[in-house]
Write an enzyme that holds these catalytic residues in place. Structure first.
Site, PDB file in Angstrom:
ATOM      1  N   GLU A   6      30.596  22.931   4.835  1.00 40.67           N
ATOM      2  CA  GLU A   6      29.531  23.345   3.916  1.00 40.67           C
ATOM      3  C   GLU A   6      30.089  23.682   2.545  1.00 40.67           C
ATOM      4  OE1 GLU A   6      26.222  23.442   3.966  1.00 40.67           O
ATOM      5  OE2 GLU A   6      26.154  22.573   5.950  1.00 40.67           O
ATOM      6  N   ASN A  10      29.141  21.685  -0.828  1.00 42.80           N
ATOM      7  CA  ASN A  10      28.610  22.360  -2.011  1.00 42.80           C
ATOM      8  C   ASN A  10      29.407  21.994  -3.261  1.00 42.80           C
ATOM      9  OD1 ASN A  10      26.534  23.633  -0.685  1.00 42.80           O
ATOM     10  ND2 ASN A  10      27.429  25.673  -0.770  1.00 42.80           N
ATOM     11  N   ARG A  64      17.670  19.326  -0.421  1.00 51.75           N
ATOM     12  CA  ARG A  64      18.723  20.259  -0.023  1.00 51.75           C
ATOM     13  C   ARG A  64      18.036  21.449   0.639  1.00 51.75           C
ATOM     14  NH1 ARG A  64      22.667  17.460   0.527  1.00 51.75           N
ATOM     15  NH2 ARG A  64      23.808  19.375   0.811  1.00 51.75           N
TER      16      ARG A  64
END
Length: 99
Positions: A6, A10, A64
């Site tokens: 993650e 990002n 998202r």
């Protein structure tokens, strides 16, 4: 693995906005803890507190979920984020192993 994925996602999606850029990952194992740092030199985050709120996203048009930081927090024992606009972001994570 999920939390690191993650953080890297990002950095790619938000930090570099799908452009070229480097991501650094540093790990340290100390006693029964793993410390992980994911760093980029992308666009940074103007308001880290807001960015860490569940469901907050700056890219709703890309579908998202706004759950990246929430997932990281769920899988780690500690999570902190440092960021400065136009300088980049560092995500610090700690996981205790074998309680």
């Amino acid at each position: 693995k999920t939390a690191v994925s993650e953080a890297v996602t990002n950095a790619i999606i938000h930090g570099y906005e799908k452009g070229a850029g480097k991501i650094w990952i540093r790990t340290v194992v100390e006693d029964r803890s793993v410390y992980i740092e994911v760093r980029d030199k992308g666009i940074g985050i103007a308001d880290v507190k807001q960015a860490m709120e569940p469901l907050f996203t700056t890219k709703p048009e890309e579908e998202r979920s706004g759950m990246g930081f929430s997932f990281m927090e769920a899988f780690m024992d500690e999570l902190s984020v440092e960021s400065e606009p136009d300088k980049g972001t560092v995500v610090h994570m700690k996981k205790i192993i074998g309680r």
